[in-house]
Design a protein around this motif. Structure first.
Motif, short mmCIF file in Angstrom:
data_model
loop_
_atom_site.label_atom_id
_atom_site.label_comp_id
_atom_site.label_asym_id
_atom_site.label_seq_id
_atom_site.Cartn_x
_atom_site.Cartn_y
_atom_site.Cartn_z
N ARG A 110 1.27 -7.09 -21.41
CA ARG A 110 2.06 -8.15 -20.73
C ARG A 110 2.38 -9.20 -21.95
N THR A 111 1.69 -9.50 -22.81
CA THR A 111 2.05 -10.61 -23.73
C THR A 111 2.87 -10.23 -24.91
N THR A 112 3.19 -8.92 -24.98
CA THR A 112 4.04 -8.18 -25.96
C THR A 112 5.46 -8.65 -25.58
N HIS A 113 5.80 -8.82 -24.33
CA HIS A 113 6.96 -8.72 -23.87
C HIS A 113 7.40 -10.24 -23.62
N VAL A 114 6.51 -11.09 -23.99
CA VAL A 114 6.80 -12.49 -23.78
C VAL A 114 6.91 -13.14 -24.98
N THR A 115 7.80 -14.17 -25.39
CA THR A 115 7.70 -15.09 -26.56
C THR A 115 7.99 -16.34 -26.14
N ILE A 152 17.63 -9.78 -10.41
CA ILE A 152 19.02 -10.23 -11.06
C ILE A 152 18.89 -11.79 -11.65
N ILE A 153 19.32 -11.93 -12.84
CA ILE A 153 19.21 -13.08 -13.54
C ILE A 153 20.69 -13.09 -14.02
N PRO A 154 21.46 -14.18 -13.44
CA PRO A 154 22.80 -14.42 -14.10
C PRO A 154 22.58 -15.12 -15.53
N ALA A 155 23.37 -14.63 -16.54
CA ALA A 155 23.27 -15.38 -17.64
C ALA A 155 24.66 -16.31 -17.89
N PRO A 156 24.60 -17.20 -18.86
CA PRO A 156 23.42 -17.77 -19.34
C PRO A 156 22.28 -18.50 -18.30
N TYR A 157 21.10 -18.34 -18.92
CA TYR A 157 20.09 -18.52 -17.76
C TYR A 157 19.12 -19.41 -18.24
N TRP A 158 18.16 -19.90 -17.48
CA TRP A 158 17.05 -20.86 -18.10
C TRP A 158 16.32 -20.03 -18.67
N VAL A 159 15.82 -20.19 -19.84
CA VAL A 159 14.98 -19.48 -20.91
C VAL A 159 13.77 -18.67 -20.11
N SER A 160 13.31 -19.16 -19.26
CA SER A 160 11.68 -18.88 -18.62
C SER A 160 11.93 -17.68 -17.83
N TYR A 161 13.26 -17.60 -17.08
CA TYR A 161 13.30 -16.52 -15.91
C TYR A 161 12.79 -15.16 -16.57
N PRO A 162 13.51 -14.79 -17.36
CA PRO A 162 13.25 -13.27 -17.76
C PRO A 162 12.02 -12.99 -18.06
N MET A 193 9.30 -14.84 -17.10
CA MET A 193 8.34 -14.72 -15.87
C MET A 193 8.30 -13.77 -15.21
N VAL A 194 9.37 -12.93 -15.20
CA VAL A 194 9.65 -11.90 -14.46
C VAL A 194 9.02 -10.57 -15.00
N ARG A 195 8.93 -10.69 -16.46
CA ARG A 195 8.19 -9.80 -17.16
C ARG A 195 6.55 -9.62 -16.85
N VAL A 196 6.18 -10.99 -17.06
CA VAL A 196 4.71 -11.23 -16.63
C VAL A 196 4.40 -10.89 -15.55
N ALA A 197 5.14 -10.94 -14.52
CA ALA A 197 4.99 -10.42 -13.13
C ALA A 197 5.09 -8.77 -13.05
N GLY A 198 5.52 -8.23 -14.17
CA GLY A 198 5.47 -6.65 -14.21
C GLY A 198 7.08 -6.19 -13.84
N GLY A 199 7.90 -6.86 -13.49
CA GLY A 199 9.07 -6.63 -12.92
C GLY A 199 10.04 -6.51 -14.20
N GLU A 200 11.39 -6.26 -13.83
CA GLU A 200 12.39 -6.18 -14.90
C GLU A 200 13.53 -6.83 -14.56
N PRO A 201 13.67 -7.86 -15.60
CA PRO A 201 14.81 -8.62 -15.33
C PRO A 201 16.12 -7.85 -15.63
N VAL A 202 17.11 -8.01 -14.76
CA VAL A 202 18.56 -7.60 -14.98
C VAL A 202 19.36 -8.27 -15.22
#
Ligand SMILES: Cc1ncc(COP(=O)(O)O)c(C=O)c1O
Length: 387
Positions: free
Chosen positions: A6-11, A118-128, A130-139
């Protein structure tokens, strides 16, 4: 040491990088105009600070319930009724370490591995992330300047798949300042309702709207909206309380219970004196909130007026928050290049739009004094004329 996948997806937050560079330049004596920072430049109002001090001095420094102090949850419940026309019982409210933890908790409590969000862009930096940490996939769904940086019901419907679990809405928005109208939200709720999609509504900038624009809480629209929505809010922006780490999530009873259980094993709760300060913020004089908003409005008007007269950029007048998204497509620079050059040539710090999922923009924050804003805009204008 081998890291968890999970850490590899997060910057780490890219908005902090330019801020760090600007601060380093300032530290060695350079005259930097920092228009990158995302926090109010005001101090926490005096009576709120005093409540925190009293709490510490009276020894109110022990554990509280993980869901937060009963008195604070009661005060939040009353605030949501009064300001937002929302009926949340204290048992539906969990106090968190800032709206950031509120969002993370809401996602952890509802998003399963491989669920799409689903995350509308431009988005607040943390949303995608956060979704990845939970194992989900940001669209990510790109919104357009022409549509005021807002996702339309059609775009939402088009982005939906059988795996869609949630949509994240942030109105007023960081980074665009966009505020959704009631009608726009109604249409989005209609689409969400077709497949029972959860709406995570981050309303942290709720108090900062300008002219006669008012932020509408998604959950207040209808019973359907209420049942689908998890409402997030906090104290950082309205009360200039970023460092106190105080936010909350209000949700259907089962979600609130799950969030409480998750949080009890992580942070347990935010600091006890911060919670006392939060009670003072909600129950005390609201004058300071209005004063800060008035000052932000003066800056917003000034910034928009200046930017709309500058060459090679485009700008939409933001209705809320304290940011403006500047379109830089005509400069033919990437957002990172634009910001690097602007910082090295003119000593002005902005944040590259790529951090928010849009490389054709940069974000200007007016959460700083009008003097710094004026100087920064003079320099930006010079940069654009010579670019
Ligand atoms: C859109 C948005 N949501 C949440 C947060 C987090 O705020 P807090 O300080 O309450 O964690 C921020 C902070 O910048 C934000 O811009």
């Amino acid at each position: 040491m081998e890291l968890a996948a999970r850490t590899t997806h997060v910057t780490s937050s890219p908005t902090l990088a330019i801020d760090t560079k600007a601060k380093q330049m300032k530290a060695v004596g350079e005259d930097v105009c920092n228009l990158g920072t995302g926090e109010p430049d005001f101090d926490t109002p005096e009576h709120i600070r005093a409540a925190g001090i009293v709490a510490i001095e009276e020894g109110f420094t022990r554990y509280t319930p993980s869901s937060g102090l009963a008195e604070l949850r009661e005060a939040i419940s009353e605030k949501l009724k009064k300001d937002n026309d929302l009926d949340y019982k204290p048992s539906q409210i969990i106090v968190t370490c800032g709206a950031k933890q509120a969002c993370m908790n809401a996602i952890l409590a509802t998003v399963n591995a491989d669920d799409e969000v689903i995350i509308p862009a431009p988005y607040w930096v943390s949303y995608p992330d956060m979704v990845r940490v939970a194992g989900g996939e940001p669209v990510i769904v790109e919104t357009s300047e022409a549509n005021g940086w807002k996702i339309t019901a059609e775009q939402f419907a088009d982005a939906m798949t059988p795996r869609t679990k949630m949509i994240i809405l942030n109105s007023p928005s960081n980074p665009t300042g966009a505020v959704y109208s009631r009608e726009e939200l109604e249409k989005l709720v209609e689409v969400a309702d077709e497949e029972g999609i959860i709406i995570l509504s981050d309303e942290i900038y709720e108090k900062l709207t300008y002219d006669d624009v008012k932020a509408v809480s998604v959950a207040s629209i209808s019973q359907t909206a209420y049942d689908l929505t998890i409402t997030v809010n906090g104290f950082s922006k309205a009360y200039a309380m970023t460092g106190w780490r105080l936010g909350y999530v209000a949700a259907p009873e089962n979600v609130a219970k799950a969030i409480d259980a998750l949080q009890s094993h992580m942070t347990a709760h935010t600091a006890a004196p911060s919670q006392k300060a939060g009670i003072a913020a909600l129950k005390g004089d609201q004058q300071a909130v209005g004063d800060m908003k008035d000052e932000f409005q003066v800056r917003r008007d000034y910034v928009h007026d200046r930017l709309s007269k500058m060459p090679n950029i485009s700008v939409v007048k933001p209705d809320g928050a304290f940011y403006v998204m500047i379109g830089i497509e005509r400069t033919a620079l990437t957002s990172q290049n634009f910001c690097d050059k602007l910082l090295s040539r003119q000593k002005v710090a902005l944040v590259p739009g790529i951090a928010f999922g849009n490389d054709r923009t940069v974000r200007l924050s007016y959460a700083t004094s009008l003097d710094v804003i004026k100087k920064g805009l003079d320099r930006l204008e010079e940069f654009l004329r010579s670019a």
